[in-house]
Write a protein that holds these residues in place. Structure first.
Motif, mmCIF file in Angstrom:
data_model
loop_
_atom_site.group_PDB
_atom_site.id
_atom_site.type_symbol
_atom_site.label_atom_id
_atom_site.label_comp_id
_atom_site.label_asym_id
_atom_site.label_seq_id
_atom_site.Cartn_x
_atom_site.Cartn_y
_atom_site.Cartn_z
ATOM 1 N N VAL A 154 -1.888 4.758 -11.159
ATOM 2 C CA VAL A 154 -3.221 5.189 -11.595
ATOM 3 C C VAL A 154 -4.214 4.077 -11.304
ATOM 4 O O VAL A 154 -4.142 2.990 -11.892
ATOM 5 C CB VAL A 154 -3.246 5.521 -13.112
ATOM 6 C CG1 VAL A 154 -4.578 6.178 -13.477
ATOM 7 C CG2 VAL A 154 -2.081 6.405 -13.502
ATOM 8 N N TRP A 155 -5.140 4.347 -10.400
ATOM 9 C CA TRP A 155 -6.114 3.343 -9.986
ATOM 10 C C TRP A 155 -7.392 4.060 -9.579
ATOM 11 O O TRP A 155 -7.371 5.225 -9.159
ATOM 12 C CB TRP A 155 -5.536 2.529 -8.823
ATOM 13 C CG TRP A 155 -6.279 1.292 -8.447
ATOM 14 C CD1 TRP A 155 -7.094 0.534 -9.236
ATOM 15 C CD2 TRP A 155 -6.251 0.642 -7.164
ATOM 16 N NE1 TRP A 155 -7.558 -0.545 -8.540
ATOM 17 C CE2 TRP A 155 -7.065 -0.505 -7.275
ATOM 18 C CE3 TRP A 155 -5.611 0.920 -5.958
ATOM 19 C CZ2 TRP A 155 -7.264 -1.377 -6.201
ATOM 20 C CZ3 TRP A 155 -5.802 0.053 -4.901
ATOM 21 C CH2 TRP A 155 -6.618 -1.088 -5.026
ATOM 22 N N HIS A 156 -8.501 3.338 -9.641
ATOM 23 C CA HIS A 156 -9.775 3.951 -9.246
ATOM 24 C C HIS A 156 -9.982 3.884 -7.736
ATOM 25 O O HIS A 156 -10.884 4.539 -7.197
ATOM 26 C CB HIS A 156 -10.937 3.238 -9.940
ATOM 27 C CG HIS A 156 -11.106 1.804 -9.515
ATOM 28 N ND1 HIS A 156 -10.443 0.766 -10.140
ATOM 29 C CD2 HIS A 156 -11.836 1.236 -8.528
ATOM 30 C CE1 HIS A 156 -10.782 -0.375 -9.567
ATOM 31 N NE2 HIS A 156 -11.615 -0.124 -8.578
ATOM 32 N N ASN A 198 0.797 -1.228 0.000
ATOM 33 C CA ASN A 198 0.000 0.000 0.000
ATOM 34 C C ASN A 198 0.829 1.278 0.000
ATOM 35 O O ASN A 198 0.297 2.360 -0.204
ATOM 36 C CB ASN A 198 -0.934 0.022 1.220
ATOM 37 C CG ASN A 198 -2.016 -1.028 1.147
ATOM 38 O OD1 ASN A 198 -2.864 -0.997 0.260
ATOM 39 N ND2 ASN A 198 -1.984 -1.971 2.072
ATOM 40 N N ALA A 199 2.130 1.153 0.223
ATOM 41 C CA ALA A 199 2.961 2.320 0.540
ATOM 42 C C ALA A 199 3.155 3.287 -0.613
ATOM 43 O O ALA A 199 3.542 4.438 -0.392
ATOM 44 C CB ALA A 199 4.326 1.858 1.041
ATOM 45 N N MET A 200 2.900 2.865 -1.859
ATOM 46 C CA MET A 200 3.092 3.752 -2.995
ATOM 47 C C MET A 200 1.782 4.165 -3.656
ATOM 48 O O MET A 200 1.793 4.792 -4.720
ATOM 49 C CB MET A 200 4.033 3.106 -4.021
ATOM 50 C CG MET A 200 5.472 3.000 -3.536
ATOM 51 S SD MET A 200 6.597 2.393 -4.820
ATOM 52 C CE MET A 200 8.175 2.490 -3.947
ATOM 53 N N LYS A 201 0.668 3.814 -3.042
ATOM 54 C CA LYS A 201 -0.633 4.208 -3.589
ATOM 55 C C LYS A 201 -0.916 5.668 -3.258
ATOM 56 O O LYS A 201 -0.393 6.231 -2.296
ATOM 57 C CB LYS A 201 -1.726 3.282 -3.051
ATOM 58 C CG LYS A 201 -1.591 1.872 -3.588
ATOM 59 C CD LYS A 201 -2.550 0.900 -2.927
ATOM 60 C CE LYS A 201 -2.373 -0.506 -3.498
ATOM 61 N NZ LYS A 201 -3.190 -1.513 -2.781
ATOM 62 N N VAL A 204 1.753 0.871 -13.776
ATOM 63 C CA VAL A 204 1.361 2.255 -14.029
ATOM 64 C C VAL A 204 -0.151 2.402 -13.930
ATOM 65 O O VAL A 204 -0.669 3.248 -13.201
ATOM 66 C CB VAL A 204 1.870 2.724 -15.412
ATOM 67 C CG1 VAL A 204 1.407 4.158 -15.685
ATOM 68 C CG2 VAL A 204 3.390 2.642 -15.463
ATOM 69 N N VAL A 205 -0.872 1.579 -14.688
ATOM 70 C CA VAL A 205 -2.338 1.632 -14.696
ATOM 71 C C VAL A 205 -2.867 0.321 -14.141
ATOM 72 O O VAL A 205 -2.456 -0.764 -14.569
ATOM 73 C CB VAL A 205 -2.882 1.869 -16.117
ATOM 74 C CG1 VAL A 205 -4.408 1.856 -16.110
ATOM 75 C CG2 VAL A 205 -2.364 3.198 -16.661
ATOM 76 N N ASN A 206 -3.780 0.413 -13.199
ATOM 77 C CA ASN A 206 -4.304 -0.753 -12.501
ATOM 78 C C ASN A 206 -5.807 -0.870 -12.707
ATOM 79 O O ASN A 206 -6.540 0.092 -12.485
ATOM 80 C CB ASN A 206 -3.991 -0.625 -11.001
ATOM 81 C CG ASN A 206 -4.066 -1.935 -10.259
ATOM 82 O OD1 ASN A 206 -3.606 -2.961 -10.737
ATOM 83 N ND2 ASN A 206 -4.647 -1.904 -9.065
ATOM 84 N N GLU A 207 -6.239 -2.040 -13.191
ATOM 85 C CA GLU A 207 -7.663 -2.402 -13.235
ATOM 86 C C GLU A 207 -8.493 -1.438 -14.072
ATOM 87 O O GLU A 207 -9.431 -0.809 -13.580
ATOM 88 C CB GLU A 207 -8.208 -2.538 -11.810
ATOM 89 C CG GLU A 207 -7.458 -3.595 -11.011
ATOM 90 C CD GLU A 207 -7.881 -3.689 -9.551
ATOM 91 O OE1 GLU A 207 -8.817 -2.957 -9.143
ATOM 92 O OE2 GLU A 207 -7.268 -4.491 -8.816
ATOM 93 N N ALA A 208 -8.173 -1.371 -15.348
ATOM 94 C CA ALA A 208 -8.846 -0.431 -16.254
ATOM 95 C C ALA A 208 -10.126 -0.978 -16.867
ATOM 96 O O ALA A 208 -10.909 -0.210 -17.443
ATOM 97 C CB ALA A 208 -7.880 -0.026 -17.375
ATOM 98 N N PHE A 209 -10.387 -2.289 -16.753
ATOM 99 C CA PHE A 209 -11.484 -2.906 -17.495
ATOM 100 C C PHE A 209 -12.547 -3.529 -16.597
ATOM 101 O O PHE A 209 -12.257 -3.996 -15.482
ATOM 102 C CB PHE A 209 -10.937 -3.988 -18.436
ATOM 103 C CG PHE A 209 -10.137 -3.441 -19.583
ATOM 104 C CD1 PHE A 209 -10.766 -2.884 -20.686
ATOM 105 C CD2 PHE A 209 -8.760 -3.469 -19.549
ATOM 106 C CE1 PHE A 209 -10.034 -2.374 -21.753
ATOM 107 C CE2 PHE A 209 -8.003 -2.965 -20.601
ATOM 108 C CZ PHE A 209 -8.650 -2.409 -21.706
#
Length: 443
Positions: free
Chosen positions: A108-110, A69-72, A151-156
């Motif tokens: 990048v995450w929602h 979690n440390a870099m979110k 870089v991008v997490n869970e886009a779909f």
């Protein structure tokens, strides 16, 4: 089996096999087996836990760390323009000290965004500026120190459509290409990934990811790899797992299994643990078989640091080590897949002598016996005093002294030391002139 005596002074260590010890941990660390295969074996970690047995295992067994979690965003930028790098820095420093690489997670995450960001009202220009600044600031801070970024997490969504998020709704699907471009500009040496779950097999969601990566490659957008999270359920490894890894590799990108755990309905049983081991081996074998699968990261190596019980009611036991840091059959399955032995290997118990307090003619000492990858059903600790010290009283052990030779054995209630457990006993003694730390044997 390896047992070691550890001291809080300059004395040399000497240790003997203790009666009743049981072997558990690996002869060859997973990281060495993985390196021989040209693969990464990693784990997600919690920075505050990187001490004691947890830190020892994380450092010895894995050649890659992912901050859980440390870099979110909510952690590193809890209020706009104010950054907190403490835990992230701690994990990077630990990795550097243990010759490990770090996988950044995630830019990048929602989810896990700070309230000021998630609840703000932003124009597309403002939102783009916030995202670019965040990515540039974080990636630049760790430039040259991280091997890869999710870089991008869970886009779909599950049907392959784009997930409705702050980023997609505000910037359109091209936020993905923009994020990758900004991350590459901040650290051209880091490998850049798109990461998602339920994309382990060939399905609508993984096909959408495949088509996106193919499109990004065609446009010249910097994309180096695809992360398959692999939060799996016991007995449900997709039959097309290796095929799916291969089709992404054939696009000219690397593939990483980034968040592997395999949960079961509790309680665990021998049969479930055997199935779990088979599932772990299936995943590992698929990665080993595909050249461009760079490796596997487990999402926490011990059940005591797993997210599963908090999210999936009635499920758990998803990692390769149990809550007491004992390796499970899944651990040996990973080792076997990486070319190691399936024979239960060796472990270690330690005896640590320390002086707690000292005054003109006396002192209080203690000895701590701890086990990792081993266990004891009884114990005996001995040492020889070199400066005339004399024990006068002991607690939590039966101690005798003959001349300079001291022998202490367990009390009736503390002979058992479980794998991952410890016991401590203490004593008062006299000294005159000097009080050097003795060499202790555990035997």
């Amino acid at each position: 089996m390896r047992l070691t005596a550890v001291f809080t002074g300059a004395a040399a260590a000497a240790a003997l096999l203790a009666a009743g010890a049981t072997a558990h941990a690996a002869d060859t660390p997973l990281r060495d087996l993985a390196a021989a295969k040209g693969k990464v074996i990693g784990t997600a970690v919690t920075g505050s836990k990187l001490t004691g047995t947890y830190g020892d295992i994380a450092g010895a067994q894995f050649n890659s760390l992912t901050p859980g979690n440390a870099m979110k965003w909510e952690t590193v930028e809890p209020s706009r323009g104010t950054f907190n790098w403490a835990e992230a820095d701690q994990i990077v420093a630990f990795a550097q000290a243990h010759n490990q690489q770090v996988r950044g997670h995630t830019l990048v995450w929602h989810s896990q965004n700070p309230g000021w960001l998630a609840n703000g009202s932003w124009t597309p220009t403002e939102l783009s500026g916030l995202l670019q600044n965040h990515i540039t600031t974080e990636v630049t801070r760790y430039k040259g120190k991280l091997a890869a970024w999710d870089v991008v997490n869970e886009a779909f969504n599950e049907d392959g459509t784009y997930r409705s998020t702050l980023w997609y709704n505000g910037l359109g699907s091209d936020y993905i290409a923009q994020a990758l471009t900004w991350a590459h500009a901040a650290d051209p040496s880091a490998k850049l990934y798109i990461n998602d779950y339920n994309v382990e097999g060939v399905n609508a969601k993984s096909t959408a990811l495949y088509n996106l990566v193919k499109s990004l490659k065609a446009r010249g957008v910097p994309i180096d790899g695809v992360g398959l999270q692999a939060h799996l359920i016991l007995g449900q490894v997709p039959s097309t797992f290796q095929q799916n890894i291969q089709r992404f590799a054939d696009l000219g990108v690397d593939v990483a299994v980034t968040e592997l755990d395999i949960r079961m309905q509790l309680p665990s049983t021998d049969a479930k643990l055997t199935q779990q081991a088979a599932d772990y081996k299936t995943v590992m074998d698929a990665c080993v078989a595909v050249t461009r699968c760079v490796g596997v990261t487990v999402w926490g190596f011990t059940d005591s640091d797993s997210w599963i019980p908090d999210v999936f009611d009635g499920y758990g036991a998803a990692t390769p080590y149990d809550e007491n840091y004992a390796p499970k059959p899944a651990y040996r399955a990973i080792a076997t897949s990486l070319g190691g032995t399936s024979t239960p290997p060796t472990g270690a118990c330690t005896a640590t002598y320390s002086v707690v307090s000292q005054w003109n003619s006396g002192f209080t000492g203690q000895v701590r016996i701890a086990c990792s990858g081993a266990s004891l059903s009884s114990w005996k600790v001995g040492w020889t005093y070199g400066a005339g010290q004399q024990i006068s009283q002991a607690w939590n052990a039966t101690c005798t002294q003959s001349g300079a030779t001291v022998s202490c054995s367990n009390a009736s209630y503390n002979g058992t030391v479980a794998d991952g457990g410890s016991v401590t006993f203490g004593f008062n003694a006299s000294w005159s002139g000097s009080n050097p730390v003795p060499t202790v044997t555990l035997g």
